[in-house]
Design an enzyme around this catalytic site. Structure first.
Site, PDB file in Angstrom:
ATOM      1  N   ASP A 258      -0.650  11.670  48.780  1.00 30.19           N
ATOM      2  CA  ASP A 258      -0.275  12.086  50.136  1.00 30.19           C
ATOM      3  C   ASP A 258       0.806  13.162  50.102  1.00 30.19           C
ATOM      4  O   ASP A 258       1.713  13.176  50.940  1.00 30.19           O
ATOM      5  CB  ASP A 258       0.236  10.888  50.953  1.00 30.19           C
ATOM      6  N   GLU A 455      -7.083  10.200  59.555  1.00 29.85           N
ATOM      7  CA  GLU A 455      -5.673  10.089  59.192  1.00 29.85           C
ATOM      8  C   GLU A 455      -5.152  11.451  58.753  1.00 29.85           C
ATOM      9  O   GLU A 455      -5.842  12.452  58.819  1.00 29.85           O
ATOM     10  CB  GLU A 455      -5.500   9.057  58.073  1.00 29.85           C
TER      11      GLU A 455
END
Ligand SMILES: [Ca+2]
Ligand SMILES: [Ca+2]
Ligand SMILES: [Ca+2]
Length: 825
Positions: A258, A455
């Site tokens: 991420d 997301e």
């Protein structure tokens, strides 16, 4: 995996080198090199030697089978090189018995054992381990076994079994092998805490049957290379996870997911979900699957050239030892900075699992970090945030040119209806205005209706356009709109305002397909975009290191990758292709300064850890790390180091010696190139000290490899930092740097004083560019400024290069002028 089938080096490597004299020298060397590497790999733990692609590319051919340690083998004479010493035929029951005899038909070395005349299925070679193993501990066992009876079945199962006395026999490991071939018995076992180990004997056998027949159950067999050792857990990645020359993954000694890029002072910082926290490889080298549940720290790395990455360690964000103790987890960070009341502050947003988003405040991109807000920033109570089923995570922060901040967050939203509408328009992500303090929200969150959204919402701005990129879902069991993005990809919308409105008509296309497209390994993804040196870059993650460790399957451990981002005339984004190549190096490394040893282009076998005290390179408040778990054969490297025309004369390392006989070797351009310098690490053990060596012939630009040697089985030393010195005698020149405020901007100035009797030419380089200083007359000084355009600067240093002719010869010197952090209110 086809690579797994390619062969064969494994437990046999515990055998001594002997009996290889028939080979040509070059072959011996190559083989020994492989053996040394593998011995090292298997030293204190079991490691799955995978890595097919990486190691094959490097010229190694190994199997993906687990391999067991050599140094702590509890079996005496496990390779039968000392005949039958330590072995006897299993006499565990009255009817048992067999004849053991030495044989030269060995799997490795020159000896093995032949078992004949077996009376029961338990008849086989036995060794007494009483007093060597303990209840409650975990061990790994391996052995090689071969049977050749042409009247026996084509395949046969064998066991290594433990006899604890009485009638207690426990199978520890097994293999079903083909007739005529050496099979590899493997197993991992934990001795029950309540087990009486007063008697503990292991033996090799065939499966029990009540009425054994000679050819099927009692055939002769041979055994070699028996190992049994305790499993010591370690998260050090000993395999080659990144091939020299490759740019991706960015780091190979730990994981990180991420990634969120933040550029400051000419350097990009990447903040990462610390997947390594969930990495717990077992005796077979494979970790249980990453559930993310225990991740409460954030990993930070940085680079000013996009190839050499500095490991800044982990920020303790959440959990009992975290800065925000009310949070339990810290995933998917996002960072921005803003000058508030004349001081630049840094804001680190993080996901507290799927349920909320929090924020820490820091004084620099490397902290120190604190909890100014004292509570979570986004929760289900935040106006407009929740629709009752969406996740409130994955913060993406954006500050517009007018200083106003925005937070993008959210995801999920599967209502289990399987409907077209829910799959393609779950409306699960949001944007909300941030308060001026960046740690509060203003007004109500607004819905972002991005097609197939899942997301990882992230916004950047380019030429007046706002780009909202996101990760698409994998199909909420409803039909996927063919006009939208593909599943599990990074897609984007374009709008004219940070608030959008972000409606489906703003959908502009795909940036990056699922990593499975490029790397053969899929999973989720999470992106960010940054600009450095005039170009745009794209970060994403992929389970590439995970796969190179296992040689096959992945367990959800993600690694940061980078790619260049290019745009079409109309501002739309050209689709990014994932590669191991990564991006080109932006600048060479200046070696004439302190370089943290945790700056790495490529490496094998090392780990990093935080050490006390400040970073010599990044300043007093920055964390400092050191390399550790350095075994014989481990190495690290720096890409494209510019030693200049005159070259380097000396390499100095700050080290913590741990074992006698360790050495640091320096090689240029390849890790198996000739040794250019050797530093004996012979200082007293346990104290940080500087050791150095003369260096000959390092001029111009080279990749630099530091290779580590010493006794097998020992932790050799830890390394904090490197520094090179120039080949020429230093000129009588000094340099000093200082900062001051011009309005609200920091001006960085370097002053060079020439104490030579000749004039000197000089130039200066800082994080804010390279500036000529020009000719400085004898005995005079000259200054040059760097307009930083920043309202605050972290501590740093200016590198000065000075040249002159002394006694008719060209002489140069490289100087470092440090400066303290400065804020201009
Ligand atoms: Ca042997
Ligand atoms: Ca190591
Ligand atoms: Ca260091």
């Amino acid at each position: 995996m086809t690579n797994n089938e390619k062969v064969h080096v494994s437990a046999s490597l515990v055998a001594p080198y002997g009996a290889r004299s028939c080979r040509r020298t070059s072959e011996i060397k190559e083989e020994d090199h492989v053996e040394q590497r593998l011995r090292r790999l298997i030293r204190r733990r079991a490691v799955a030697i995978g890595a097919a692609g990486a190691m094959l590319a490097a010229g190694f051919i190994v199997s993906a089978v687990p391999v067991q340690a050599a140094a702590s083998n509890l079996i005496a004479n496990g390779g039968f090189e000392d005949g039958l010493v330590g072995w006897f035929a299993n006499n565990g029951n009255a009817s048992g018995g067999a004849t053991l005899s030495p044989t030269t038909d060995a799997h490795s070395g020159s000896g093995a054992v032949l078992v004949t005349g077996r009376k029961t299925t338990g008849s086989g070679p036995m060794q007494d381990l009483s007093g060597k193993v303990q209840a409650g501990r975990t061990y790994s066992v391996t052995a090689r076994v071969k049977y050749e009876n042409p009247n026996s079945p084509a395949t046969k199962q064998f066991f290594v079994t433990m006899h604890y006395g009485g009638s207690t026999n426990t199978n520890l490991g097994t293999v079903t092998t083909a007739r005529g071939q050496w099979g590899l018995i493997q197993g991992t076992f934990t001795i029950p805490a309540a087990q009486n180990v007063t008697t503990a004997r292991i033996f090799v056998e065939t499966p029990w049957t009540s009425a054994p027949t000679p050819d099927t159950d009692l055939m002769d067999f041979k055994v070699d290379d028996v190992t049994l050792q305790e499993f010591v857990p370690s998260t050090t990645i000993e395999v080659l996870g990144k091939n020299p020359g490759e740019g991706n993954p960015l780091i190979s000694h730990k994981f990180g997911a991420d990634g969120n890029a933040f550029v400051h002072g000419g350097r990009v910082y990447l903040y990462l979900t610390n997947d390594t926290q969930m990495y717990k490889p077992g005796p077979d080298g494979i970790s249980p699957t990453n559930t993310y549940g225990g991740i409460n720290t954030i990993t930070v790395i940085s680079s000013d050239d996009l190839v050499n990455w500095v490991d800044h360690g982990e920020i303790p964000v959440a959990g009992p030892n975290g800065i925000a103790r009310y949070a339990t987890q810290s995933w998917a960070p996002a960072v921005e900075s803003k000058v508030i009341d004349g001081k630049e502050k840094f804001f680190l947003y993080f996901a507290n699992s799927g349920g909320a988003t929090g924020v820490l405040v820091g004084d620099s991109p490397l902290g120190p970090w604190r909890d100014d807000r004292g509570s979570l920033l986004i929760t289900s109570a935040t106006p407009g945030a929740s629709n009752g089923r969406n996740w409130l995570f994955d913060p993406g922060v954006f500050i517009d040119d007018d200083g106003k901040g925005y937070l993008y967050f959210g995801g999920g939203g599967d209502d289990k209806s399987g409907s077209y509408e829910n799959t393609n328009h779950p409306k699960s992500t949001r944007v909300i205005k941030l308060g001026d303090d960046m740690i509060s929200t203003s007004g109500s969150a607004e819905v972002i209706d991005a097609p197939l959204v899942f997301e990882a919402g992230h916004v950047f701005k380019r030429e007046g356009k706002y780009y909202y990129s996101y990760s698409s879902n994998f199909g909420f069991s409803g039909p996927v709109d063919p006009n939208g993005p593909p599943t599990g990809a990074i897609a984007y919308l374009m709008a004219d305002s940070p608030m959008g409105p972000w409606t489906p008509d703003k959908y502009a296309g795909v940036i990056f397909r699922n990593p499975g497209t490029y790397f053969g390994v899929g999973g989720n993804n999470h992106q960010s975009v940054f600009k450095l040196g005039g170009d745009y870059y794209f970060t994403y993650h992929a389970q590439t290191l995970n796969r190179r460790i296992t040689g096959g399957a992945t367990q959800g451990f993600r690694s940061p990758h980078i790619a260049k981002l290019a745009f079409n005339e109309d501002g739309t984004i050209k689709e990014v292709i994932g590669t191991y190549d990564g991006v080109g190096q932006l600048r060479n490394v200046n070696p004439y300064r302190v370089i943290e040893a945790e700056t790495i282009a490529w490496q094998q076998g090392i780990a990093t850890k935080k050490v006390d005290g400040p970073s010599a390179q990044f300043g007093a408040t920055a964390p400092n790390l050191a390399l550790h778990d350095i075994d014989n054969g481990d190495w690290t490297s720096l890409a494209s180091v510019d030693f200049g025309e005159h070259g380097a004369a000396r390499l100095t390392a700050k080290v913590l010696p741990l074992a006698a006989g360790g050495k640091i070797q320096l090689r240029l351009d390849a890790r198996d190139a000739p040794v250019a310098a050797t530093i004996p690490v012979d200082a007293p053990a346990g104290e940080w000290t500087a050791v150095s060596a003369e260096l000959d012939g390092a001029s111009g630009v080279h990749d630099v490899y530091f290779t580590y040697t010493g006794p097998d089985g020992a932790d050799l030393f830890e390394i904090d930092s490197w520094a090179f010195a120039t080949a020429e005698p230093p000129l009588k020149v000094s340099a000093a740097a200082e900062t001051r405020c011009v309005g609200r901007k920091v001006l960085l100035t370097v002053r060079v004083t020439n104490n030579e009797k000749a004039h000197v030419r000089a130039s200066a380089e800082s994080a804010y560019g390279t500036r000529p200083i020009g000719t400085i007359p004898a005995g005079k000084q000259k200054s040059r400024s760097f307009p930083t355009r920043a309202e605050s600067l972290p501590a740093g240093e200016v590198a000065v290069t000075a040249t002159a002719r002394v006694h008719g010869k060209p002489v140069s010197a490289s100087l470092v002028a440090p400066y303290a952090a400065r804020s201009c209110r």
